[in-house]
Design an enzyme around this catalytic site. Structure first.
Site, short mmCIF file in Angstrom:
data_model
loop_
_atom_site.label_atom_id
_atom_site.label_comp_id
_atom_site.label_asym_id
_atom_site.label_seq_id
_atom_site.Cartn_x
_atom_site.Cartn_y
_atom_site.Cartn_z
N LYS A 74 4.77 -14.66 -7.04
CA LYS A 74 5.07 -13.30 -6.56
C LYS A 74 6.40 -13.31 -5.82
CE LYS A 74 3.78 -9.03 -4.64
NZ LYS A 74 2.78 -8.05 -4.31
N ARG A 89 10.29 -6.39 -11.05
CA ARG A 89 9.04 -6.39 -10.24
C ARG A 89 7.90 -5.69 -10.97
NH1 ARG A 89 8.20 -5.78 -3.68
NH2 ARG A 89 5.93 -5.77 -3.77
N ASN A 138 2.67 -5.64 -12.71
CA ASN A 138 1.66 -4.65 -13.08
C ASN A 138 1.01 -4.92 -14.43
OD1 ASN A 138 1.78 -2.96 -10.79
ND2 ASN A 138 3.74 -2.19 -11.50
N HIS A 153 -10.62 -2.97 -8.26
CA HIS A 153 -9.28 -2.98 -8.84
C HIS A 153 -9.08 -4.21 -9.74
CE1 HIS A 153 -4.97 -2.48 -9.13
NE2 HIS A 153 -4.79 -3.67 -8.61
P1 NAD Z 1 -10.34 -4.32 0.78
O1 NAD Z 1 -9.28 -4.41 1.78
O2 NAD Z 1 -11.09 -3.02 0.67
O3 NAD Z 1 -11.41 -5.50 1.03
C1 NAD Z 1 -12.55 -5.59 0.21
C2 NAD Z 1 -13.83 -5.71 1.07
O4 NAD Z 1 -13.92 -7.03 1.60
C3 NAD Z 1 -13.85 -4.78 2.27
O5 NAD Z 1 -15.15 -4.32 2.47
C4 NAD Z 1 -13.42 -5.71 3.41
O6 NAD Z 1 -13.85 -5.26 4.69
C5 NAD Z 1 -14.12 -6.97 3.01
N1 NAD Z 1 -13.57 -8.22 3.54
C6 NAD Z 1 -12.28 -8.52 3.76
N2 NAD Z 1 -12.15 -9.81 4.09
C7 NAD Z 1 -13.39 -10.32 4.13
C8 NAD Z 1 -13.90 -11.62 4.40
N3 NAD Z 1 -13.10 -12.66 4.64
N4 NAD Z 1 -15.23 -11.80 4.37
C9 NAD Z 1 -16.06 -10.75 4.06
N5 NAD Z 1 -15.64 -9.53 3.76
C10 NAD Z 1 -14.30 -9.32 3.79
O7 NAD Z 1 -9.82 -4.66 -0.70
P2 NAD Z 1 -8.68 -5.62 -1.26
O8 NAD Z 1 -9.09 -5.91 -2.65
O9 NAD Z 1 -8.38 -6.73 -0.33
O10 NAD Z 1 -7.39 -4.70 -1.27
C11 NAD Z 1 -7.33 -3.54 -2.06
C12 NAD Z 1 -6.20 -2.69 -1.54
O11 NAD Z 1 -4.98 -3.41 -1.66
C13 NAD Z 1 -6.01 -1.39 -2.29
O12 NAD Z 1 -5.85 -0.33 -1.38
C14 NAD Z 1 -4.73 -1.60 -3.10
O13 NAD Z 1 -4.03 -0.41 -3.31
C15 NAD Z 1 -3.98 -2.54 -2.18
N6 NAD Z 1 -2.97 -3.37 -2.87
C16 NAD Z 1 -1.72 -3.38 -2.36
C17 NAD Z 1 -0.74 -4.17 -2.94
C18 NAD Z 1 0.61 -4.24 -2.32
O14 NAD Z 1 1.53 -4.82 -2.92
N7 NAD Z 1 0.79 -3.73 -1.13
C19 NAD Z 1 -1.04 -4.95 -4.07
C20 NAD Z 1 -2.33 -4.92 -4.57
C21 NAD Z 1 -3.30 -4.12 -3.96
N1 GLY Z 2 1.27 -5.43 -6.56
C1 GLY Z 2 2.48 -5.14 -7.21
C2 GLY Z 2 3.69 -5.35 -6.38
O1 GLY Z 2 3.61 -5.83 -5.27
O2 GLY Z 2 4.75 -5.02 -6.81
#
Ligand code: NAD
Ligand code: GLY
Length: 362
Positions: free
Chosen positions: A228, A242, A246, A266
């Protein structure tokens, strides 16, 4: 166990380290050098706080003025109300421009806290302490921050790079199995788009990764973050390459939108979407047909879906895919593979081939 250290290289002012290893939440030396002032605000959520907040507070409470904010858990709270909650807290606790926000949680906490840091008093420092596999290999690295708008996911945001990313592999032991697998989809993505050797390594190590072995997991996270970082270093604000990050996301976003967010995670939608993207790459004549089966085996072994949802019609797919952020002038732009380990963004896929892929992958 050794700590792996990588660097996101964005020049003198904005480069930052990524630390990866077991037990990092007990090690102040990875964290405190990246805190500039004396004020710290830890932002976490109601699920992660009882598990890991105390550890982080123990590292900081003696030397810093620490406040904590515990948010509700869930993608539905990644919104403007939560942002206001963070601003209210920062103002009430009199955080000034030298404060550092620490995001302790998954991608939702990371994206929201990062956007608060980008905007509070026109921008303050923040540190990512990601606790899901998806956030460790994807959302905590690269500086995309933001919240959702009722009319679209991640529609409000900013590029704002953290001061450091601290990845403790031990936290994955409490992560639900389904969330772990969803994170593995993004790990597999890096092999497909940029790193054929890593892809082969994943095929050999996928079962041991599911057991959260700290050495193998550290290796997988480090290879993912390196891939990344390599892409972000070339194109921080996504004006070009970048977009390859996706892979599978255009099909995947269509699945998430049609099924309702939260029905498919996701990473699960991305897994089925990556298989569709490889199938389409075969139809372009770029990739050997055998690669579809190969990816299908790897995704199955990671407990990920290998079919697009059968209840979605082809028209439904096409109408949702055209909403993708990569669409320009009404033309679908897809990330496809020229070979395993080499992704391209292309407008060349014909509608006939896209339709054939949707039909074949259901
Ligand atoms: P999330 O943050 O909702 O976490 C998933 C679940 O796991 C939640 O219920 C959380 O409370 C729980 N959790 C977290 N850590 C834990 C642990 N160690 N033990 C037990 N439970 C735990 O989901 P995610 O998949 O981490 O993130 C999804 C989000 O990330 C989306 O909003 C997506 O748009 C965003 N995202 C952003 C980027 C970026 O480049 N900024 C890239 C990909 C995804
Ligand atoms: N998750 C895609 C990006 O960070 O560009």
């Amino acid at each position: 166990m050794t700590i792996q250290q990588l660097k996101v290289d964005l020049g003198d002012q904005r480069s930052y380290p990524i630390f990866i290893g077991s037990g990092l939440l007990n090690k102040a030396e990875c964290l405190t050098p990246y805190i500039r002032g004396r004020q710290v605000c830890i932002v976490t959520n109601e699920t992660v706080a009882p598990l890991y907040l105390q550890k982080l507070e123990n590292l900081l409470s003696e030397d810093y003025q620490v406040s904590t904010l515990i948010l509700s858990d869930g993608e539905k709270y990644k919104n403007a109300d939560t942002m206001m909650q963070i601003y209210d807290h920062l103002l009430e606790k009199k955080h000034n421009r030298t404060t550092t926000l620490i995001a302790l949680g998954g991608g939702v906490v990371g994206d929201t806290t990062g956007f608060a840091a980008a905007t509070y008093q026109r921008g303050v420092n923040f540190i990512q302490v990601p606790t899901t596999l998806l956030s460790q290999v994807d959302s905590s690295v690269g500086g995309k921050t933001g919240i959702n708008h009722p009319q679209g996911k991640n529609m409000i945001g900013a590029f704002h790079q953290p001061q450091a990313v601290i990845i403790d592999t031990d936290v994955l032991k409490t992560l639900p199995a389904r969330e772990l697998s969803a994170g593995l989809a993004e790990v597999i993505k890096y092999g497909l788009i940029n790193d054929a050797e890593f892809y082969e390594w994943l095929e050999k190590n996928i079962t041991i990764l599911l057991s959260v072995d700290p050495v193998i997991m550290t290796e997988a996270i480090a290879r993912s973050c390196q891939n990344k970082a390599d892409v972000v270093n070339q194109d921080e604000k996504e004006s070009g390459i970048r977009a390859i990050l996706n892979l599978g996301h255009t099909f995947g976003h269509a699945i998430e939108a049609a099924q309702g967010y939260g029905q498919w995670l996701h990473g699960e939608a991305v897994a089925a979407g990556m298989l569709a993207a490889v199938d389409l790459s075969v139809r372009m004549g770029w990739v050997n047909k055998i690669e579809v089966d190969r990816l299908s085996v790897l995704l199955s072994n990671a407990n990920l879906p290998v079919k697009l949802p059968p209840n979605m019609s082809t028209d439904q797919f096409l109408s949702l895919m055209i909403m993708d952020k990569k669409v320009t002038d009404g033309k679908l732009r897809l990330v496809l593979l020229e070979s395993i380990g080499k992704a391209v963004v292309t407008e060349e896929a014909s509608k006939e081939n896209v339709v054939a892929t949707i039909r074949a992958c259901r």
